[in-house]
Design an enzyme around this catalytic site. Sequence first.
Site, short mmCIF file in Angstrom:
data_model
loop_
_atom_site.label_atom_id
_atom_site.label_comp_id
_atom_site.label_asym_id
_atom_site.label_seq_id
_atom_site.Cartn_x
_atom_site.Cartn_y
_atom_site.Cartn_z
N LEU A 214 0.83 -1.21 0.00
CA LEU A 214 0.00 0.00 0.00
C LEU A 214 0.86 1.26 0.00
O LEU A 214 0.82 2.05 0.93
CB LEU A 214 -0.96 -0.01 1.19
CG LEU A 214 -2.08 -1.06 1.13
CD1 LEU A 214 -3.04 -0.90 2.30
CD2 LEU A 214 -2.87 -0.95 -0.18
N HIS B 79 4.79 5.34 1.60
CA HIS B 79 3.71 4.48 2.08
C HIS B 79 2.43 5.29 2.29
O HIS B 79 2.48 6.44 2.70
CB HIS B 79 4.12 3.80 3.39
CG HIS B 79 3.30 2.60 3.68
ND1 HIS B 79 2.03 2.67 4.20
CD2 HIS B 79 3.54 1.28 3.48
CE1 HIS B 79 1.54 1.45 4.32
NE2 HIS B 79 2.45 0.59 3.88
N HIS B 80 1.31 4.66 2.00
CA HIS B 80 0.01 5.32 2.13
C HIS B 80 -0.23 5.76 3.58
O HIS B 80 -0.99 6.71 3.83
CB HIS B 80 -1.09 4.37 1.67
CG HIS B 80 -2.21 5.06 0.96
ND1 HIS B 80 -2.76 6.23 1.42
CD2 HIS B 80 -2.87 4.77 -0.18
CE1 HIS B 80 -3.73 6.63 0.60
NE2 HIS B 80 -3.81 5.76 -0.39
N ALA B 81 0.42 5.11 4.53
CA ALA B 81 0.27 5.52 5.93
C ALA B 81 0.99 6.85 6.19
O ALA B 81 0.74 7.51 7.19
CB ALA B 81 0.81 4.45 6.87
#
Lengths: 458, 458
Positions: B21, B135-137
């Site tokens: 992700l 990262h999507h986070a």
Amino acid sequence: MRRLTSLDSGFLFLEKRNQPLHVAFLTVLRPPPDAPQDFTRKMVERLCTYGVPLPPFNQRLERRLGAGYWVEDPEFDIHQHVVHLSLPQPGRIRDLLAMVSRMHASHLDRAYPLWRLYVIEGLEGGRIATYSKVHHAVADGVAGARLMLKSMSTDPEQVLPPTWALPPRGRRHATGLLSAPAGRLARLASGVRAGADSLPVIARELRQTWHESRSGHPDVVTGAAAPGCILNQPISASRRFFAQTYSQTRAKRAARALGCTVNDVVLAMCASALRQYLLGLGALPGRPLIAGVPLSTRRDHSESGNQIAFMLVNLGTHLPDPADRLALIRCSVDHNKQRFLRMKPAEILGYSVGLMAPGLMRMLAVQRPQSLAFNLVISNVPGQRSTLYWQGCEVEAMYPVSVVVDGMALNISLTSRADGLDFGLIACRRTLPQVLRLLEYLEMGLQEIEALVERTGA
Amino acid sequence: MRRLTSLDSGFLFLEKRNQPLHVAFLTVLRPPPDAPQDFTRKMVERLCTYGVPLPPFNQRLERRLGAGYWVEDPEFDIHQHVVHLSLPQPGRIRDLLAMVSRMHASHLDRAYPLWRLYVIEGLEGGRIATYSKVHHAVADGVAGARLMLKSMSTDPEQVLPPTWALPPRGRRHATGLLSAPAGRLARLASGVRAGADSLPVIARELRQTWHESRSGHPDVVTGAAAPGCILNQPISASRRFFAQTYSQTRAKRAARALGCTVNDVVLAMCASALRQYLLGLGALPGRPLIAGVPLSTRRDHSESGNQIAFMLVNLGTHLPDPADRLALIRCSVDHNKQRFLRMKPAEILGYSVGLMAPGLMRMLAVQRPQSLAFNLVISNVPGQRSTLYWQGCEVEAMYPVSVVVDGMALNISLTSRADGLDFGLIACRRTLPQVLRLLEYLEMGLQEIEALVERTGA
């Protein structure tokens, strides 16, 4: 279609996000002197014409009714498996090693057959490299090397088909059981079937090892004698790979003069390098490091069932004198060999597992245990004596790129080849600092052995 | 050190072996005409001198007492994050796209700050490329684009520090909440706090949507109206990425003539391409495809809290006539916008979640459901109007490389830039065949719209 063996399943189960379980080889190739500008591209195009591979290279994992199978991939796509890359100029070796470190950290996709070949152009000196990886569930290091050697020739003019398109040799291969693990498993199975004989032998040898070790026999390594060490930590998902070729001629000459084997010299080189490295970090354990050393128990010329024994070797890293270290290593190796000579292959396997069980249990249960079965694996993969050619290029080196796992952050593997001992060191990038130093320390280790020859006047 | 938000944790939790992700951008750069041979190497060396990044680029994950935190990495190593690569000659765009496909399939190592920049030399025409992922986070596509644009300049002579070394703008950034998800979450939180007002509004709008859809209102898409489709399958871990720039000038001209927005034209292009693609595979569903379209609800010039709305747009893929399709798309978009105009941002978010809940539940529960919330995401990431330069190179294109997940095997994202609409299409390599065709079909879709302009004499 064939069902996964329990060993296949084990390797797939043990694979984790930070712990891909594939083995690989890095080769350095010298194209023929008259190679045209587009030599590498043409080579990759030629390799891609072999688009219908043979088992196991055309098989992918599939789950059916809860069980795992290797099934033929009906949509096999060679471009998923053969990749053409290039190094930025001037194509330094360090850039190649950084590239291999990154590639080795990335997982194979389980939706496809579990292998990939990268052909990398632009290495300094007009050379090219290949990095080929295969999942441990398909082949281990020894099987991988054997598969690669099959596609090489001693004749520079002879261009053989690539590994995945070569018909397997022998009956065992015809059933798809190409890998050494599968071979080991077959031996294990036959061992278990003949178990009535084996178990008492295994029990007797284990008992004896235990007694000898309790009575202070210095050559005996039990299964939980390895000290806690910075090598034995949880690992990150990133890697550092280093490779260097050392002179086999020098190692052989020293071994002959000292009356030991090249493998003893290799272990002494590693012991010296590890001692130096850990001393530099202020992290040398007081007790000697123990190496797990796969050992060929092949007593005939068969292709299958290699290396089912696993020696635990005392590296004597606590001893400052190289002579003492070599002596200890030799005794430790010889003691293993003596014991193994008394046993059949299946018994050796059972003995190895039984011996290491306490230490392995501890490693699985505790994050940084104080006593382990061994501190690292040192693996000497058999190569070929003569100069070899692949796709018309001279094979200058063939470095193994092995596996590190949680609790085992360094692996030293090597292949022997013509005059070379091609060392490949793989480590967790985060856990172990300055692994590069080990390359220099290995050379210093070889020099120590040579000095020993002079000292003893051998 | 700051604690993970629940959205951060969600993105980390939802990441799987076959489903990394991270979001990324591929840029194509033209070096200055007088660039020396070693221009790229020097650039990479210069970038690596910025070895002390600012939050969040210096933060890595750490688990403490069961909770997740972003903590400063005391051993930050720029060489883990900046990588220099090269394409094999002649450096075709297709080789670059294949390389990006492979790089996008590989996970970021959670032991390090979750970003990496690849600088790729050797692209045909003397150009270079960058592929940067995060990262999507840490950041979503919009935040990622904003971060990249910050390091670009309209002045070819001005070389700004790279993104990770640029001091964050504004108060929100100072606390490390750089990403749009964090912004969204902050808005959501404030919405929940002000919840007494919002909930009745959300409930009313949901009820109305449901009534309208039941009474056959054609513009209304409820949350489980999307048909089962080959786009909605479990995915492999391999990707195919394709990118192409389409003329924004042409899209703008057509939009003006037809009295709609460029975004309507973009959606009509996608609808046409998807219809053509699925027809070719004999897999066009009888019911129209539904696109999930993130929508900027920014009503001021603030930097944070973009795109908290998510429109469900009826793409009219069942209609053969482009005019009918465009009309349906426009109605569907306008209906969403009308509804959203009545609501506050927090209400819009609540409404979107409530609307999609039934379809999303079904997608999580069933492997190949027959009714879903939407079939794919089409995301138009705001870019910059003027020509931009990065490290002295003209930015020729900036393609988003987004995320596919189980059940959503295709994503179409684009950035608008000077004259370009830079489309990036990411798909599961195994699930979807011949995705390349979509590029041609998108161009045909634009031509259809232009023909429509002529037909209507607008």
